[in-house]
Write a protein that holds these residues in place. Structure first.
Motif, PDB file in Angstrom:
ATOM      1  N   CYS A 159      -5.748  -6.389   5.473  1.00 51.41           N
ATOM      2  CA  CYS A 159      -5.022  -7.384   4.669  1.00 51.41           C
ATOM      3  C   CYS A 159      -5.896  -8.593   4.349  1.00 51.41           C
ATOM      4  CB  CYS A 159      -3.766  -7.835   5.407  1.00 51.41           C
ATOM      5  SG  CYS A 159      -2.462  -6.594   5.486  1.00 51.41           S
ATOM      6  N   LYS A 160      -6.609  -9.100   5.362  1.00 55.92           N
ATOM      7  CA  LYS A 160      -7.448 -10.289   5.171  1.00 55.92           C
ATOM      8  C   LYS A 160      -8.517 -10.039   4.111  1.00 55.92           C
ATOM      9  CE  LYS A 160      -6.514 -13.525   8.490  1.00 55.92           C
ATOM     10  NZ  LYS A 160      -6.348 -14.938   8.141  1.00 55.92           N
ATOM     11  N   ARG A 161      -9.179  -8.912   4.195  1.00 59.13           N
ATOM     12  CA  ARG A 161     -10.247  -8.623   3.239  1.00 59.13           C
ATOM     13  C   ARG A 161      -9.672  -8.323   1.851  1.00 59.13           C
ATOM     14  NH1 ARG A 161     -15.364  -8.417   5.114  1.00 59.13           N
ATOM     15  NH2 ARG A 161     -16.013  -7.273   3.243  1.00 59.13           N
ATOM     16  N   TYR A 162      -8.503  -7.716   1.810  1.00 54.89           N
ATOM     17  CA  TYR A 162      -7.853  -7.458   0.514  1.00 54.89           C
ATOM     18  C   TYR A 162      -7.524  -8.771  -0.187  1.00 54.89           C
ATOM     19  CZ  TYR A 162      -4.283  -6.073  -2.855  1.00 54.89           C
ATOM     20  OH  TYR A 162      -3.551  -5.902  -4.001  1.00 54.89           O
ATOM     21  N   GLU A 163      -7.009  -9.746   0.568  1.00 55.54           N
ATOM     22  CA  GLU A 163      -6.640 -11.041  -0.013  1.00 55.54           C
ATOM     23  C   GLU A 163      -7.853 -11.742  -0.627  1.00 55.54           C
ATOM     24  OE1 GLU A 163      -4.969 -13.031   3.309  1.00 55.54           O
ATOM     25  OE2 GLU A 163      -3.117 -11.837   3.315  1.00 55.54           O
ATOM     26  N   ARG A 164      -9.026 -11.556  -0.028  1.00 59.10           N
ATOM     27  CA  ARG A 164     -10.248 -12.212  -0.511  1.00 59.10           C
ATOM     28  C   ARG A 164     -11.080 -11.314  -1.416  1.00 59.10           C
ATOM     29  NH1 ARG A 164     -12.625 -15.817   4.529  1.00 59.10           N
ATOM     30  NH2 ARG A 164     -10.621 -16.631   5.274  1.00 59.10           N
ATOM     31  N   LEU A 181     -19.321  -3.997  -5.029  1.00 60.86           N
ATOM     32  CA  LEU A 181     -19.298  -5.220  -4.214  1.00 60.86           C
ATOM     33  C   LEU A 181     -18.711  -6.383  -5.004  1.00 60.86           C
ATOM     34  CD1 LEU A 181     -22.883  -4.864  -2.708  1.00 60.86           C
ATOM     35  CD2 LEU A 181     -20.732  -4.535  -1.463  1.00 60.86           C
ATOM     36  N   SER A 182     -19.205  -6.576  -6.218  1.00 63.60           N
ATOM     37  CA  SER A 182     -18.715  -7.685  -7.043  1.00 63.60           C
ATOM     38  C   SER A 182     -17.287  -7.440  -7.530  1.00 63.60           C
ATOM     39  CB  SER A 182     -19.644  -7.899  -8.244  1.00 63.60           C
ATOM     40  OG  SER A 182     -19.726  -6.727  -9.034  1.00 63.60           O
ATOM     41  N   GLU A 183     -16.908  -6.171  -7.618  1.00 59.69           N
ATOM     42  CA  GLU A 183     -15.554  -5.823  -8.060  1.00 59.69           C
ATOM     43  C   GLU A 183     -14.541  -5.869  -6.918  1.00 59.69           C
ATOM     44  OE1 GLU A 183     -17.204  -2.683 -11.478  1.00 59.69           O
ATOM     45  OE2 GLU A 183     -16.194  -1.960  -9.665  1.00 59.69           O
ATOM     46  N   GLY A 184     -15.033  -6.026  -5.686  1.00 64.10           N
ATOM     47  CA  GLY A 184     -14.127  -6.005  -4.540  1.00 64.10           C
ATOM     48  C   GLY A 184     -13.465  -4.658  -4.368  1.00 64.10           C
ATOM     49  N   ARG A 185     -14.215  -3.601  -4.705  1.00 64.79           N
ATOM     50  CA  ARG A 185     -13.659  -2.238  -4.689  1.00 64.79           C
ATOM     51  C   ARG A 185     -13.988  -1.539  -3.374  1.00 64.79           C
ATOM     52  NH1 ARG A 185     -16.280   2.011  -7.701  1.00 64.79           N
ATOM     53  NH2 ARG A 185     -17.356   0.301  -8.768  1.00 64.79           N
ATOM     54  N   ILE A 209       5.302   3.091   8.005  1.00 67.81           N
ATOM     55  CA  ILE A 209       5.458   1.913   7.149  1.00 67.81           C
ATOM     56  C   ILE A 209       4.170   1.098   7.146  1.00 67.81           C
ATOM     57  CG2 ILE A 209       6.715  -0.242   6.818  1.00 67.81           C
ATOM     58  CD1 ILE A 209       9.178   1.129   8.004  1.00 67.81           C
ATOM     59  N   MET A 210       3.585   0.896   8.325  1.00 65.87           N
ATOM     60  CA  MET A 210       2.326   0.166   8.408  1.00 65.87           C
ATOM     61  C   MET A 210       1.212   0.945   7.703  1.00 65.87           C
ATOM     62  SD  MET A 210       0.106  -1.156  11.713  1.00 65.87           S
ATOM     63  CE  MET A 210       1.579  -1.515  12.648  1.00 65.87           C
ATOM     64  N   ALA A 211       1.216   2.269   7.896  1.00 60.27           N
ATOM     65  CA  ALA A 211       0.207   3.108   7.247  1.00 60.27           C
ATOM     66  C   ALA A 211       0.319   3.016   5.733  1.00 60.27           C
ATOM     67  CB  ALA A 211       0.367   4.558   7.697  1.00 60.27           C
ATOM     68  N   SER A 212       1.538   3.046   5.220  1.00 65.46           N
ATOM     69  CA  SER A 212       1.756   2.957   3.776  1.00 65.46           C
ATOM     70  C   SER A 212       1.293   1.609   3.233  1.00 65.46           C
ATOM     71  CB  SER A 212       3.243   3.172   3.462  1.00 65.46           C
ATOM     72  OG  SER A 212       3.501   3.033   2.088  1.00 65.46           O
ATOM     73  N   ALA A 213       1.579   0.543   3.969  1.00 67.54           N
ATOM     74  CA  ALA A 213       1.172  -0.795   3.530  1.00 67.54           C
ATOM     75  C   ALA A 213      -0.351  -0.928   3.544  1.00 67.54           C
ATOM     76  CB  ALA A 213       1.808  -1.851   4.431  1.00 67.54           C
ATOM     77  N   ALA A 214      -1.000  -0.353   4.551  1.00 70.08           N
ATOM     78  CA  ALA A 214      -2.462  -0.410   4.624  1.00 70.08           C
ATOM     79  C   ALA A 214      -3.088   0.379   3.471  1.00 70.08           C
ATOM     80  CB  ALA A 214      -2.937   0.150   5.963  1.00 70.08           C
ATOM     81  N   LEU A 215      -2.568   1.576   3.220  1.00 69.25           N
ATOM     82  CA  LEU A 215      -3.100   2.405   2.130  1.00 69.25           C
ATOM     83  C   LEU A 215      -2.878   1.748   0.772  1.00 69.25           C
ATOM     84  CD1 LEU A 215      -2.100   5.990   3.321  1.00 69.25           C
ATOM     85  CD2 LEU A 215      -4.413   5.105   2.990  1.00 69.25           C
ATOM     86  N   ASP A 216      -1.736   1.091   0.624  1.00 68.98           N
ATOM     87  CA  ASP A 216      -1.446   0.404  -0.641  1.00 68.98           C
ATOM     88  C   ASP A 216      -2.531  -0.614  -0.974  1.00 68.98           C
ATOM     89  OD1 ASP A 216       0.465  -0.268  -2.851  1.00 68.98           O
ATOM     90  OD2 ASP A 216       0.430  -2.212  -1.838  1.00 68.98           O
ATOM     91  N   ARG A 217      -2.992  -1.320   0.035  1.00 62.96           N
ATOM     92  CA  ARG A 217      -4.046  -2.323  -0.166  1.00 62.96           C
ATOM     93  C   ARG A 217      -5.423  -1.675  -0.338  1.00 62.96           C
ATOM     94  NH1 ARG A 217       0.150  -4.289   2.299  1.00 62.96           N
ATOM     95  NH2 ARG A 217       0.670  -6.520   2.254  1.00 62.96           N
ATOM     96  N   LEU A 218      -5.669  -0.629   0.420  1.00 64.14           N
ATOM     97  CA  LEU A 218      -6.980   0.026   0.343  1.00 64.14           C
ATOM     98  C   LEU A 218      -7.220   0.699  -1.007  1.00 64.14           C
ATOM     99  CD1 LEU A 218      -7.422   1.702   3.858  1.00 64.14           C
ATOM    100  CD2 LEU A 218      -8.864  -0.070   2.858  1.00 64.14           C
TER     101      LEU A 218
END
Length: 271
Positions: free
Chosen positions: A191-196, A100-104, A220-229
């Motif tokens: 994306c929103k949660r990744y940014e924060r 949680l504290s690591e944003g993982r 492309i959208m799937a790849s971008a989502a996985l990249d952030r996750l």
């Protein structure tokens, strides 16, 4: 001012400060402190401990209510013996709450019935018990609510609401097909949660290589989502058998292999 006046004011002041539990136990704790010769700090600490415990209990109860879990699942009730390939030490590490504290993020992959939702919910319950807000939703339900909020010009507010909880649990990603709009909205939440650096726990029956299907056929959208996750992520792939099927086999409701009849059906035939 005499000590008697201060003693009379103590309960009143505790009530004004909102320390209702401490006020209710003040007389009892005073008597115990006098009988046992407690120091002033011992007395104060003991009096406030009950207040803090009750406030924490209420906070946890509110957190669990806010989370909207379909059912309360606890880690101690998970049958690790039924999933021998699952590393319990990894789950125990997640239960410390450090992610949680690591944003993982945490992603549970595997076929239906292997305990993904149980484990995800358990982490949510632990988070709530730590005093944090949690929100549980299925991917399709969240996407539908987001689409509805977009039609009502409330999308920005809804996205913020999904970003506020310390932990967001998205269950059943990939179980049902999302249309292009719904997939785009799911991507925006990620994306929103990744940014924060706000963690997400996800359960899915789809391997990452199949997530193009999850995002309405848009690789492309799937790849971008996985990249952030997966940038900050613990991935847990559960390859065991469905506990539901195991229970049915144990009850004789399913056959053990090709050509064999279920035990219940065999009994009916003999009768």
């Amino acid at each position: 001012m005499s000590s008697l006046v201060y003693e009379q004011q103590a309960a009143t002041h505790l009530e004004k400060l909102g320390l209702t539990v401490a006020g209710e136990h003040l007389d009892t704790v005073c008597q115990q402190a006098a009988a046992d010769g407690w120091s002033y700090s011992h007395f104060l600490g003991y009096l406030l401990d009950g207040e803090i415990r009750e406030r924490h209990r209420k906070t946890v109860a509110l957190n669990l209510q806010f989370a909207r879990f379909p059912a309360i699942k606890k880690l101690e009730d998970f049958d690790f013996a039924a999933q021998a390939g699952l590393d319990q030490r990894l789950i125990d590490e997640l239960a410390t709450g450090r992610f949680l504290s690591e944003g993982r993020n945490v992603v549970f992959l595997g076929p239906p019935g292997v305990g993904k939702t149980h484990l995800a919910t358990s982490l949510g319950v632990i988070t709530a018990q730590m005093g944090h807000r949690v929100y549980f939703t299925t991917a399709l339900d969240m996407a539908r609510k987001l689409a509805q909020s977009m039609e009502q010009n409330r999308l920005h507010r809804m996205l913020n609401a999904l970003t506020q909880p310390k932990l967001l649990i998205i269950d059943e990603v990939g179980y049902l097909t999302l249309d292009q709009t719904q997939a785009s909205l799911l991507f925006q939440v990620i994306c929103k949660r990744y940014e924060r650096q706000q963690p997400i726990v996800i359960t899915s029956n789809k391997a990452f290589s199949d997530w193009g299907q999850v995002f309405a056929g848009d690789p492309i959208m799937a790849s971008a989502a996985l990249d952030r996750l997966v940038h900050r992520c613990t991935l847990i792939n559960i390859r065991g058998d469905s506990y539901r099927l195991k229970e049915k086999r144990a009850a004789g409701m399913l056959s053990d292999g090709p050509g064999s009849a279920p035990k219940a059906a065999a009994k009916e035939a003999r009768a």
